[in-house]
Motif scaffolding. Structure first.
Motif, PDB file in Angstrom:
ATOM      1  N   LYS A   1       0.838  -1.205   0.000  1.00  0.00           N
ATOM      2  CA  LYS A   1       0.000   0.000   0.000  1.00  0.00           C
ATOM      3  C   LYS A   1       0.873   1.255   0.000  1.00  0.00           C
ATOM      4  N   VAL A   2       1.920   1.268   0.821  1.00  0.00           N
ATOM      5  CA  VAL A   2       2.847   2.406   0.849  1.00  0.00           C
ATOM      6  C   VAL A   2       3.416   2.653  -0.542  1.00  0.00           C
ATOM      7  N   LEU A   3       3.836   1.587  -1.199  1.00  0.00           N
ATOM      8  CA  LEU A   3       4.444   1.711  -2.522  1.00  0.00           C
ATOM      9  C   LEU A   3       3.456   2.255  -3.550  1.00  0.00           C
ATOM     10  N   VAL A   4       2.206   1.813  -3.495  1.00  0.00           N
ATOM     11  CA  VAL A   4       1.190   2.348  -4.410  1.00  0.00           C
ATOM     12  C   VAL A   4       0.944   3.826  -4.117  1.00  0.00           C
ATOM     13  N   ASP A   5       0.822   4.156  -2.827  1.00  0.00           N
ATOM     14  CA  ASP A   5       0.598   5.549  -2.441  1.00  0.00           C
ATOM     15  C   ASP A   5       1.764   6.448  -2.842  1.00  0.00           C
ATOM     16  N   ALA A   6       2.953   5.848  -2.981  1.00  0.00           N
ATOM     17  CA  ALA A   6       4.128   6.614  -3.408  1.00  0.00           C
ATOM     18  C   ALA A   6       4.217   6.740  -4.928  1.00  0.00           C
ATOM     19  N   GLY A   7       3.241   6.144  -5.633  1.00  0.00           N
ATOM     20  CA  GLY A   7       3.172   6.341  -7.077  1.00  0.00           C
ATOM     21  C   GLY A   7       3.735   5.214  -7.925  1.00  0.00           C
ATOM     22  N   ASN A   8       3.897   4.025  -7.346  1.00  0.00           N
ATOM     23  CA  ASN A   8       4.464   2.900  -8.086  1.00  0.00           C
ATOM     24  C   ASN A   8       3.390   1.955  -8.600  1.00  0.00           C
ATOM     25  N   ASP A   9       3.766   1.136  -9.586  1.00  0.00           N
ATOM     26  CA  ASP A   9       2.915   0.083 -10.137  1.00  0.00           C
ATOM     27  C   ASP A   9       3.243  -1.196  -9.379  1.00  0.00           C
ATOM     28  N   VAL A  10       2.326  -1.662  -8.517  1.00  0.00           N
ATOM     29  CA  VAL A  10       2.659  -2.705  -7.544  1.00  0.00           C
ATOM     30  C   VAL A  10       1.771  -3.933  -7.713  1.00  0.00           C
ATOM     31  N   THR A  11       2.413  -5.099  -7.732  1.00  0.00           N
ATOM     32  CA  THR A  11       1.713  -6.383  -7.683  1.00  0.00           C
ATOM     33  C   THR A  11       2.174  -7.135  -6.443  1.00  0.00           C
ATOM     34  N   VAL A  12       1.233  -7.630  -5.662  1.00  0.00           N
ATOM     35  CA  VAL A  12       1.573  -8.408  -4.470  1.00  0.00           C
ATOM     36  C   VAL A  12       1.223  -9.868  -4.723  1.00  0.00           C
ATOM     37  N   TRP A  13       2.173 -10.748  -4.394  1.00  0.00           N
ATOM     38  CA  TRP A  13       1.947 -12.178  -4.515  1.00  0.00           C
ATOM     39  C   TRP A  13       1.332 -12.691  -3.226  1.00  0.00           C
ATOM     40  N   ALA A  14       0.213 -13.427  -3.359  1.00  0.00           N
ATOM     41  CA  ALA A  14      -0.460 -14.036  -2.216  1.00  0.00           C
ATOM     42  C   ALA A  14      -0.469 -15.549  -2.402  1.00  0.00           C
TER      43      ALA A  14
ATOM     44  N   ALA B   1      23.674   4.831  -3.019  1.00  0.00           N
ATOM     45  CA  ALA B   1      22.824   5.345  -4.096  1.00  0.00           C
ATOM     46  C   ALA B   1      21.584   4.482  -4.269  1.00  0.00           C
ATOM     47  N   ARG B   2      21.736   3.176  -4.122  1.00  0.00           N
ATOM     48  CA  ARG B   2      20.574   2.290  -4.246  1.00  0.00           C
ATOM     49  C   ARG B   2      19.643   2.464  -3.050  1.00  0.00           C
ATOM     50  N   ALA B   3      20.214   2.640  -1.863  1.00  0.00           N
ATOM     51  CA  ALA B   3      19.372   2.916  -0.691  1.00  0.00           C
ATOM     52  C   ALA B   3      18.559   4.181  -0.902  1.00  0.00           C
ATOM     53  N   THR B   4      19.169   5.192  -1.476  1.00  0.00           N
ATOM     54  CA  THR B   4      18.462   6.453  -1.739  1.00  0.00           C
ATOM     55  C   THR B   4      17.367   6.255  -2.777  1.00  0.00           C
ATOM     56  N   ALA B   5      17.640   5.424  -3.791  1.00  0.00           N
ATOM     57  CA  ALA B   5      16.624   5.155  -4.812  1.00  0.00           C
ATOM     58  C   ALA B   5      15.413   4.454  -4.219  1.00  0.00           C
ATOM     59  N   VAL B   6      15.648   3.454  -3.350  1.00  0.00           N
ATOM     60  CA  VAL B   6      14.539   2.751  -2.690  1.00  0.00           C
ATOM     61  C   VAL B   6      13.806   3.700  -1.746  1.00  0.00           C
ATOM     62  N   GLN B   7      14.562   4.545  -1.049  1.00  0.00           N
ATOM     63  CA  GLN B   7      13.965   5.548  -0.163  1.00  0.00           C
ATOM     64  C   GLN B   7      12.926   6.384  -0.901  1.00  0.00           C
ATOM     65  N   LYS B   8      13.265   6.819  -2.102  1.00  0.00           N
ATOM     66  CA  LYS B   8      12.342   7.655  -2.888  1.00  0.00           C
ATOM     67  C   LYS B   8      11.113   6.868  -3.323  1.00  0.00           C
ATOM     68  N   LEU B   9      11.294   5.560  -3.574  1.00  0.00           N
ATOM     69  CA  LEU B   9      10.175   4.744  -4.047  1.00  0.00           C
ATOM     70  C   LEU B   9       9.136   4.478  -2.964  1.00  0.00           C
ATOM     71  N   CYS B  10       9.517   4.576  -1.685  1.00  0.00           N
ATOM     72  CA  CYS B  10       8.565   4.258  -0.619  1.00  0.00           C
ATOM     73  C   CYS B  10       8.314   5.443   0.312  1.00  0.00           C
TER      74      CYS B  10
END
Length: 333
Positions: A18-31, A159-168
Motif C-alpha cells: 500500500k505504501v508503494l502504491v501511495d508513493a506512485g508505483n505500479d505494484v503487484t503483491v503475490w499471495a 545510491a541504491r538505498a536512496t533510490a529505494v527511499q524515494k520509491l517508498c
C-alpha cells in the motif's frame, strides 16, 4: 512509474505494498491463497491481516509468481523468515536479472544463522550492492492506517538505498537511509526475541520498571552481538535499533509481545500458538537462530538464551526471572 513486486500478502507485505502504491508505483503483491488475492483485487481489502483498511484500487494481487515478477525493477520479500529459502529456490529463476531485492523480513535463518539479505544473495546470486533491507518501527496496521512513522532503508550501495527511499516515501511514511545492513537486520531480528521477554514479564504481572530493564539490557546484548559482526554501534541507537525495539516491546499490535504475555500467564508454546490465527511470532523461531549466531561468535546474550529456554527447554517464566536477576554483578559499561 516504477514496477514493484511484493512477495507476501500478510500484514506487513500488504501494508508495504500500500505504501508503494501511495508513493506512485505500479505494484503487484503475490499471495499464497487464491481467495485472499481475489479479495484484494475485488474488494480492495485484506481483512485477515489489516481489518478495516481500504487498500488502493491500483494494488494488484496474484498467486502467480511469474506475473508478480514480470518487468519488476524492485522485488520485496515479506514472507516468514524461515520459509524464505525454499520459496526463493522456486522463485528466483523467474526474477528479472537486474532487479533490486528488498528484504522486509526480520529474522535469522535456523540452521545457517544467516540474515535474510545473506539468504537472498546466496539463492539469487545477486551481489550485496543489489540487496536492501527495510527495518524500523514497522507495526503494519498503524502504517496501513497512515499513521505517521519513520523507517530505515539500508544497503551497502548508498545510491541504491536512496533510490529505494524515494520509491517508498509518502506523507505518512518517512524512510531514512543507512549503509549498515548488518546492524539494521540484526536490530530487527533480535528485537522480536526481546519483545517475547517483555511480554513474558507483563504476562506475569510485572510493570514498567521490568519492561524498561528488559528493553535496555536487550538493546545492550543486541549491540554486543552487532559490534562483533561488524555493525556500527550507532545503528542500535536509531530507528532500526531502539525505535523498533520500543515499538515491538510495548505495542499490543506486536505479535511477539502478545505471544510472550501468553507464555507469562502460564500457557504452553502450543497453546499460545493457537491464538495467533496463522500469523507468525517471529521471535519464537528467531530465538534459536539468534542464540546459535551468538554462540558461534562467543557473545553473551542472556535474555535471548533465557527466552529460548522458556520456549523450547525446561525453564518456566518464573525460573527465567530468577536466572536473569541472579546473574553476577558487573559494570553497566
Amino acid at each position: 512509474m516504477t514496477r514493484v513486486a511484493v512477495f507476501g500478502a500478510g500484514s506487513w507485505g500488504t501494508a508495504f505494498a500500500k505504501v508503494l502504491v501511495d508513493a506512485g508505483n505500479d505494484v503487484t503483491v503475490w499471495a499464497r491463497r487464491p481467495e485472499l488475492a481475489a479479495r484484494i483485487n475485488d474488494e480492495h481489502r485484506n481483512e485477515d491481516y489489516l481489518p478495516g483498511v481500504r487498500l488502493p484500487a491500483g494494488l494488484v494481487a496474484t498467486t502467480d509468481p511469474a506475473q508478480a515478477f514480470d518487468a519488476a525493477e524492485l522485488v520485496a520479500f515479506a514472507v516468514p523468515s524461515q520459509t524464505l529459502r525454499p520459496n526463493l529456490v522456486e522463485w528466483s529463476p523467474m526474477a528479472p536479472p537486474d532487479a533490486t531485492y528488498l528484504s522486509l523480513m526480520k529474522g535469522v535463518e535456523l540452521g545457517t544463522a544467516k540474515r535474510m539479505s545473506e539468504v537472498i544473495g546466496e539463492i539469487t546470486g545477486a551481489p550485496t550492492e543489489r540487496i536492501a533491507v527495510v527495518s524500523g518501527p514497522n507495526l503494519a496496521l498503524e502504517i496501513a492506517q497512515e499513521q505517521p512513522t519513520a523507517t530505515v532503508v539500508a544497503c551497502v550501495d548508498e545510491a541504491r538505498a536512496t533510490a529505494v527511499q524515494k520509491l517508498c516515501s509518502t506523507p505518512y511514511f518517512r524512510p531514512y537511509t543507512n549503509i549498515d545492513v548488518v546492524g539494521c537486520e540484526l536490530g530487527g531480528a533480535v528485537k522480536n526475541v526481546i519483545a517475547l521477554a517483555c511480554g513474558i514479564g507483563q504476562g506475569m504481572g510485572f510493570g514498567d520498571n521490568t519492561v524498561a530493564s528488559i528493553i535496555t539490557r536487550g538493546l545492550a546484548e543486541t549491540a554486543r552481538l552487532g559490534e562483533c559482526l561488524g555493525a556500527d554501534p550507532l545503528t542500535f541507537a536509531g530507528l532500526a535499533g531502539l525505535g523498533d525495539l520500543v515499538a515491538t516491546c510495548n505495542s499490543p499490535l506486536s505479535r511477539n509481545r502478545t505471544f510472550g504475555e501468553r507464555l507469562g500467564r502460564g500457557e504452553s508454546l502450543e497453546e499460545a500458538q493457537e491464538h495467533t490465527h496463522g500469523q507468525v511470532a517471529e521471535g519464537v523461531k528467531s530465538c534459536r537462530s539468534v542464540l546459535e549466531l551468538a554462540r558461534r561468535h562467543e557473545v553473551e546474550v542472556p535474555i535471548t538464551q533465557a527466552v529460548e529456554a522458556v520456549c523450547f527447554g525446561s525453564l518456566t517464566p518464573r525460573d527465567m526471572v530468577d536466572l536473569l536477576m541472579s546473574r553476577s554483578m558487573k559494570s553497566e559499561s
